[in-house]
Design a protein around this motif. Structure first.
Motif, PDB file in Angstrom:
ATOM      1  N   ILE A  55       0.862  -1.034  -0.089  1.00  0.00           N
ATOM      2  CA  ILE A  55       0.042  -0.006  -0.022  1.00  0.00           C
ATOM      3  C   ILE A  55       0.921   1.260  -0.224  1.00  0.00           C
ATOM      4  CG2 ILE A  55      -1.876   1.230   1.053  1.00  0.00           C
ATOM      5  CD1 ILE A  55      -2.657  -1.312   2.571  1.00  0.00           C
ATOM      6  N   PHE A  56       0.381   2.262  -1.096  1.00  0.00           N
ATOM      7  CA  PHE A  56       1.169   3.432  -0.873  1.00  0.00           C
ATOM      8  C   PHE A  56       0.370   4.466  -1.522  1.00  0.00           C
ATOM      9  CE2 PHE A  56       2.743   1.119  -4.318  1.00  0.00           C
ATOM     10  CZ  PHE A  56       2.891   2.075  -5.671  1.00  0.00           C
ATOM     11  N   GLY A  57       0.879   5.822  -1.803  1.00  0.00           N
ATOM     12  CA  GLY A  57       0.083   6.702  -2.375  1.00  0.00           C
ATOM     13  C   GLY A  57       1.103   7.646  -3.046  1.00  0.00           C
ATOM     14  N   ASP A  58       0.490   8.352  -4.002  1.00  0.00           N
ATOM     15  CA  ASP A  58       1.335   9.711  -4.565  1.00  0.00           C
ATOM     16  C   ASP A  58       2.466   9.265  -5.331  1.00  0.00           C
ATOM     17  OD1 ASP A  58      -0.242  12.233  -3.013  1.00  0.00           O
ATOM     18  OD2 ASP A  58      -0.092  10.390  -1.982  1.00  0.00           O
ATOM     19  N   MET A  59       2.369   8.438  -6.499  1.00  0.00           N
ATOM     20  CA  MET A  59       3.379   7.881  -7.066  1.00  0.00           C
ATOM     21  C   MET A  59       4.085   8.688  -8.136  1.00  0.00           C
ATOM     22  SD  MET A  59       3.534   4.043  -8.855  1.00  0.00           S
ATOM     23  CE  MET A  59       5.030   3.085  -9.120  1.00  0.00           C
ATOM     24  N   GLY A  60       3.118   9.243  -8.916  1.00  0.00           N
ATOM     25  CA  GLY A  60       3.690   9.990 -10.027  1.00  0.00           C
ATOM     26  C   GLY A  60       4.335   9.255 -11.112  1.00  0.00           C
ATOM     27  N   LYS A  61       4.844   9.855 -12.006  1.00  0.00           N
ATOM     28  CA  LYS A  61       5.699   9.147 -13.158  1.00  0.00           C
ATOM     29  C   LYS A  61       7.237   9.728 -13.168  1.00  0.00           C
ATOM     30  CE  LYS A  61       5.247  10.131 -17.424  1.00  0.00           C
ATOM     31  NZ  LYS A  61       6.164  11.470 -17.402  1.00  0.00           N
ATOM     32  N   GLN A  62       7.917   9.058 -13.956  1.00  0.00           N
ATOM     33  CA  GLN A  62       9.313   9.186 -14.210  1.00  0.00           C
ATOM     34  C   GLN A  62       9.811   8.732 -15.308  1.00  0.00           C
ATOM     35  OE1 GLN A  62      11.720   8.556 -10.544  1.00  0.00           O
ATOM     36  NE2 GLN A  62      13.453  10.178 -11.278  1.00  0.00           N
ATOM     37  N   GLU A  63      10.545   9.670 -16.340  1.00  0.00           N
ATOM     38  CA  GLU A  63      10.892   9.142 -17.527  1.00  0.00           C
ATOM     39  C   GLU A  63      12.324   8.803 -17.418  1.00  0.00           C
ATOM     40  OE1 GLU A  63       9.276   9.043 -20.193  1.00  0.00           O
ATOM     41  OE2 GLU A  63       7.402  10.269 -19.721  1.00  0.00           O
ATOM     42  N   ARG A  64      12.726   7.407 -17.874  1.00  0.00           N
ATOM     43  CA  ARG A  64      13.845   6.666 -17.872  1.00  0.00           C
ATOM     44  C   ARG A  64      14.795   7.340 -18.796  1.00  0.00           C
ATOM     45  NH1 ARG A  64      13.599   2.143 -14.800  1.00  0.00           N
ATOM     46  NH2 ARG A  64      11.528   1.125 -14.662  1.00  0.00           N
ATOM     47  N   ASP A  65      14.514   8.207 -19.592  1.00  0.00           N
ATOM     48  CA  ASP A  65      15.370   8.749 -20.579  1.00  0.00           C
ATOM     49  C   ASP A  65      15.949  10.343 -20.015  1.00  0.00           C
ATOM     50  OD1 ASP A  65      13.271  10.393 -21.249  1.00  0.00           O
ATOM     51  OD2 ASP A  65      13.031   9.679 -23.148  1.00  0.00           O
ATOM     52  N   GLY A  66      15.254  10.338 -18.896  1.00  0.00           N
ATOM     53  CA  GLY A  66      15.703  11.961 -18.270  1.00  0.00           C
ATOM     54  C   GLY A  66      14.907  13.068 -18.547  1.00  0.00           C
ATOM     55  N   SER A  67      13.638  12.827 -19.568  1.00  0.00           N
ATOM     56  CA  SER A  67      12.875  13.791 -20.126  1.00  0.00           C
ATOM     57  C   SER A  67      12.166  14.594 -19.093  1.00  0.00           C
ATOM     58  CB  SER A  67      11.992  13.431 -21.073  1.00  0.00           C
ATOM     59  OG  SER A  67      12.913  12.684 -22.323  1.00  0.00           O
ATOM     60  N   ASN A  68      11.730  15.652 -19.270  1.00  0.00           N
ATOM     61  CA  ASN A  68      10.865  16.523 -18.422  1.00  0.00           C
ATOM     62  C   ASN A  68      11.210  16.696 -17.000  1.00  0.00           C
ATOM     63  OD1 ASN A  68       9.262  15.944 -20.411  1.00  0.00           O
ATOM     64  ND2 ASN A  68       7.546  15.058 -19.268  1.00  0.00           N
ATOM     65  N   GLU A  69      12.589  16.513 -16.484  1.00  0.00           N
ATOM     66  CA  GLU A  69      13.011  16.417 -15.336  1.00  0.00           C
ATOM     67  C   GLU A  69      13.586  17.729 -14.483  1.00  0.00           C
ATOM     68  OE1 GLU A  69      12.071  14.147 -13.020  1.00  0.00           O
ATOM     69  OE2 GLU A  69      10.846  13.395 -14.885  1.00  0.00           O
ATOM     70  N   TYR A  70      13.572  18.882 -15.393  1.00  0.00           N
ATOM     71  CA  TYR A  70      13.761  20.306 -14.908  1.00  0.00           C
ATOM     72  C   TYR A  70      13.136  20.631 -13.693  1.00  0.00           C
ATOM     73  CZ  TYR A  70       9.883  22.804 -16.268  1.00  0.00           C
ATOM     74  OH  TYR A  70       8.792  23.593 -16.715  1.00  0.00           O
ATOM     75  N   ALA A  71      12.070  20.187 -13.440  1.00  0.00           N
ATOM     76  CA  ALA A  71      11.263  20.742 -12.416  1.00  0.00           C
ATOM     77  C   ALA A  71      11.547  19.618 -11.163  1.00  0.00           C
ATOM     78  CB  ALA A  71       9.792  20.853 -12.574  1.00  0.00           C
ATOM     79  N   ASN A  72      12.183  18.588 -11.150  1.00  0.00           N
ATOM     80  CA  ASN A  72      12.481  17.508 -10.388  1.00  0.00           C
ATOM     81  C   ASN A  72      10.967  17.009  -9.655  1.00  0.00           C
ATOM     82  OD1 ASN A  72      13.973  15.717  -8.774  1.00  0.00           O
ATOM     83  ND2 ASN A  72      14.134  17.206  -7.227  1.00  0.00           N
ATOM     84  N   TYR A  73      10.199  16.615 -10.748  1.00  0.00           N
ATOM     85  CA  TYR A  73       8.647  16.536 -10.323  1.00  0.00           C
ATOM     86  C   TYR A  73       8.427  15.399  -9.486  1.00  0.00           C
ATOM     87  CZ  TYR A  73       3.645  17.118 -11.272  1.00  0.00           C
ATOM     88  OH  TYR A  73       2.420  17.448 -11.255  1.00  0.00           O
ATOM     89  N   GLN A  74       8.832  14.238  -9.833  1.00  0.00           N
ATOM     90  CA  GLN A  74       8.563  13.111  -9.018  1.00  0.00           C
ATOM     91  C   GLN A  74       9.869  12.121  -8.801  1.00  0.00           C
ATOM     92  OE1 GLN A  74       5.579  12.628 -11.757  1.00  0.00           O
ATOM     93  NE2 GLN A  74       4.043  13.675 -10.665  1.00  0.00           N
ATOM     94  N   PRO A  75      10.606  12.557  -8.131  1.00  0.00           N
ATOM     95  CA  PRO A  75      11.979  12.063  -8.270  1.00  0.00           C
ATOM     96  C   PRO A  75      12.225  10.519  -7.688  1.00  0.00           C
ATOM     97  CG  PRO A  75      11.968  13.699  -6.565  1.00  0.00           C
ATOM     98  CD  PRO A  75      10.641  13.637  -7.423  1.00  0.00           C
ATOM     99  N   GLY A  76      11.212  10.311  -6.957  1.00  0.00           N
ATOM    100  CA  GLY A  76      11.218   8.970  -6.355  1.00  0.00           C
ATOM    101  C   GLY A  76      10.271   7.687  -7.135  1.00  0.00           C
ATOM    102  N   SER A  77       9.678   8.253  -8.135  1.00  0.00           N
ATOM    103  CA  SER A  77       8.730   7.175  -8.891  1.00  0.00           C
ATOM    104  C   SER A  77       9.496   5.931  -9.300  1.00  0.00           C
ATOM    105  CB  SER A  77       8.060   8.123  -9.876  1.00  0.00           C
ATOM    106  OG  SER A  77       7.126   7.192 -10.598  1.00  0.00           O
ATOM    107  N   LEU A  78      10.461   6.229 -10.185  1.00  0.00           N
ATOM    108  CA  LEU A  78      11.055   4.874 -10.504  1.00  0.00           C
ATOM    109  C   LEU A  78      12.023   3.856  -9.722  1.00  0.00           C
ATOM    110  CD1 LEU A  78      12.807   6.150 -13.942  1.00  0.00           C
ATOM    111  CD2 LEU A  78      10.870   4.644 -13.603  1.00  0.00           C
ATOM    112  N   MET A  79      12.277   4.731  -8.425  1.00  0.00           N
ATOM    113  CA  MET A  79      12.828   3.930  -7.269  1.00  0.00           C
ATOM    114  C   MET A  79      11.530   3.175  -6.904  1.00  0.00           C
ATOM    115  SD  MET A  79      15.306   6.052  -5.009  1.00  0.00           S
ATOM    116  CE  MET A  79      14.165   7.301  -4.417  1.00  0.00           C
ATOM    117  N   THR A  80      10.303   3.433  -6.597  1.00  0.00           N
ATOM    118  CA  THR A  80       9.536   2.571  -6.064  1.00  0.00           C
ATOM    119  C   THR A  80       9.148   1.614  -6.936  1.00  0.00           C
ATOM    120  OG1 THR A  80       8.704   4.535  -4.939  1.00  0.00           O
ATOM    121  CG2 THR A  80       7.103   2.860  -5.130  1.00  0.00           C
ATOM    122  N   THR A  81       8.877   2.109  -8.329  1.00  0.00           N
ATOM    123  CA  THR A  81       8.483   1.187  -9.346  1.00  0.00           C
ATOM    124  C   THR A  81       9.543  -0.049  -9.333  1.00  0.00           C
ATOM    125  OG1 THR A  81       7.496   2.909 -10.664  1.00  0.00           O
ATOM    126  CG2 THR A  81       8.130   0.728 -11.758  1.00  0.00           C
TER     127      THR A  81
END
Length: 636
Positions: free
Chosen positions: A315-341
């Motif tokens: 159980i967890f919440g607030d996953m978000g998404k994260q691009e494996r190629d580094g796209s979209n990350e200038y805002a550091n939007y959801q930095p833990g999403s891929l770690m959890t995945t």
């Protein structure tokens, strides 16, 4: 080839004045997408795509800049649902503001724009009106770009039912100037069935399979072929849904964020035997009789309700998404999403079901991001039931029936979530439901609709608690998105509530009456465990092992699934047992009807950082406690 592309796009935009800039229109379309709700930390919570002022784009194609796809040109030729694509850039006048956007469909000009309103006509029609799927700055991982004017970028593309092109911009994301467009690339079958999402059905012996494709019912008949592993397979039909631009409630979902979601199919695999491994394939029978198949997947069916066996729930919440190629990350939007995945994927053999309790991709009205999210979690959702709850970033929108005011969904108002993911609710627009898994009985609430006493949802919550047979299903779990119990989060402390106002006031008597074991929440992006509590008082001083009579509910905030973290207050909240400012999730392991293990694991390493056990007998659940007693009579 470069000259041909230049002439092609010059012709497409010939009616557009080169220096046109739609300032007011851009503000109208973009500003709502940049609004922040109260728990956003500065600019970190802005949807990265919302920073692109795409309506301000001016055409500035030049022979001094070029962008070209090196390869591959045909994607997914062996059935892959993603490919890495390399592009080469050249610019005689390079700057650190140069960037590349990925567009799909590949022809992203004004021909796909919605009609211009009367109010907008005075500003003229923009020639770009849709946000890219993703983007990178040209200097990404190449500090020498501004010196040489040359670089290469790699993008990871997933199959999203369309061809792709790459657009080269100068001027940054605030004042983009289109200086080059690449050649096109496409998947071998852009309509292929992809990204299966398993979910528990309305009874324990049903598993639902939902997936996305480019096939409508007039082109092909969707179905699932399934059966015991290694045995004869059967076929079950699937229903088909979609949604449209006018299904959205506001911008950017109706405007720059809109992208056709394809077709969403759901099949119900019924009369499952308990604890069996089933294989399944997604199929579409075309009008000529041929069949388009997905790859083969497998799942293990749920145990019979009350069955004593090892049962493990995440159980967890607030996953978000994260691009494996580094796209979209200038805002550091959801930095833990891929770690959890990735941590969940590694341990998937030891997980039976996953509950993601709201705020899934944080698409915030950029519909393409739902595809990106379903692809990211597909290794999980294709193997174990993936149950979701509705969060503010799925549902909240002004004047749309949301309990809370705000624009957190970016105009989605719940439509993508309820269409793309099945839940066993009576009405999927009202995201509350019950779910059974072996010895667990789950009551999932929807904080974005009224949950207060007297409401329709309040009646459901009480009925769901009351329906639990605690002899067969002793572990009674309540979960919802916003914190209706207890949280030491900074903004709740500043409000003086330590919860969503009125949460405990309306629901704590139900938790106590029905002896709810645990209540889980997201929304707050951290981890916190609270003592067994009733009416703001800890009713058990133990912290690592609970036994005997069930009294008080253990409240857990587990919103560290991936989105940027939220800070705790410095106030000493005496009911708080354990806090962690990090990414992680909870795992519940039921060994039998008397023993359960609770573990909080960090996403970065999968190790346990907080835990406790519960041991008790059935009589301990039945025992009378304050405000938790069944009526009695003096008659014998």
């Amino acid at each position: 080839m470069r000259n041909q592309l230049y002439l092609l796009f010059l012709g497409i935009f010939v009616l557009i004045t080169l220096n046109k800039s739609v300032h007011v229109s851009a503000q109208k379309y973009i500003s709502l997408g940049k609004q922040k709700h109260r728990h956003d930390d500065m600019q970190q919570m802005e949807q990265p795509l919302s920073g692109i002022q795409i309506h301000k784009t001016v055409l500035a194609l030049t022979k001094s800049a070029s962008i070209h796809v090196v390869g591959p040109m045909l994607l997914g030729s062996k059935g892959e649902d993603f490919e890495w694509v390399t592009i080469n850039l050249k610019n005689a006048n390079p700057t650190n503001d140069d960037w590349v956007g990925v567009f799909s469909p590949a022809k992203f000009n004004e021909s796909i724009c919605p009609p211009v309103t009367i109010d907008e006509q005075q500003f003229g029609a923009p020639f770009l009106c849709t946000a890219p799927l993703k983007f990178k700055y040209a200097n990404y991982q190449n500090a020498n770009y501004t010196k040489t004017g040359r670089t290469s970028l790699k993008f990871r593309l997933i199959n999203q039912r369309g061809d792709f092109s790459f657009a080269f911009f100068s001027g940054g994301v605030s004042n983009p100037k289109l200086i080059g467009v690449s050649n096109f690339v496409a998947f071998a079958n852009p309509k292929a069935p992809l990204y299966p999402r398993l979910a528990l059905g309305k009874s324990w012996d049903i598993m639902t399979v939902t997936w996305t494709s480019g096939y409508n019912i007039d082109e092909a008949v969707p179905f699932v072929e399934w059966g015991w592993k290694g045995q004869d397979q059967k076929r079950s039909p699937a229903g088909t849904l979609t949604f449209h631009r006018n299904s959205m409630c506001g911008t950017p979902a109706r405007t720059v964020g809109w992208r056709d979601p394809g077709f969403i199919h759901t099949s119900f695999l019924k009369n499952l035997w308990p604890n069996m491994v089933y294989t399944y394939k997604l199929g579409h029978m075309l009008n000529n009789g041929s069949i388009v198949w997905s790859k083969q997947y497998s799942f293990k069916s749920a145990p019979f309700p009350g069955q004593e066996s090892l049962q493990r729930i995440v159980i967890f919440g607030d996953m978000g998404k994260q691009e494996r190629d580094g796209s979209n990350e200038y805002a550091n939007y959801q930095p833990g999403s891929l770690m959890t995945t990735d941590t969940l994927i590694k341990d998937l053999d030891n997980i039976d079901a996953v509950f993601l309790i709201g705020d899934l991709p944080y698409a915030n009205g950029y519909i393409s991001q739902w595809d990106q999210f379903t692809a990211q979690v597909e290794p999980i959702t294709s193997r174990v039931p993936f149950m979701i709850a509705s969060g503010n970033h799925e549902r909240t929108w002004e004047n749309s029936g949301s309990l809370y005011t705000g624009i957190d969904s970016g105009g989605e108002c719940g439509v993508p979530a309820e269409t793309l993911y099945y839940v066993p609710a009576e009405n999927r627009a009202k995201f509350w439901y019950a779910a059974d898994y072996g010895m667990f009985h789950f009551c999932i609430g929807d904080t974005e609709h009224d949950w207060r006493e007297g409401s329709e949802q309040y009646k459901f919550i009480e009925q769901c608690f009351a329906s639990a047979n605690r002899h067969k299903q002793p572990w009674l779990i309540f979960a919802t998105h916003r914190v209706l119990g207890y949280s030491s989060n900074d903004w709740y402390a500043k409000e003086g509530s330590f919860e969503e106002p009125m949460g405990r006031e309306h629901l704590q008597k139900l938790w106590q009456k029905y002896k709810v074991d645990m209540a889980f929440y997201g929304h707050v992006h951290n981890y916190e465990r609270v003592c067994p509590i009733y009416q703001n008082q800890c009713v058990n001083k133990e912290t690592s092992h609970y036994s005997g009579v069930v009294n008080g509910t253990i409240h857990v905030v587990v919103g560290g699934g991936g989105s940027n973290l939220n800070r705790f207050t410095t106030i000493n909240t005496t009911w708080s047992v354990f806090k962690d400012y990090d990414y992680g999730f909870v795992k519940l392991t039921a060994f039998d009807q008397s023993n359960l293990l609770f573990e909080y694991k960090k996403s970065k390493d999968g190790k346990v950082y907080d835990s406790f056990t519960i041991s008790r007998d059935y009589k301990d659940v039945l025992a009378c406690v304050h405000d938790g007693c069944e009526p009695t009579t003096l008659a014998s």
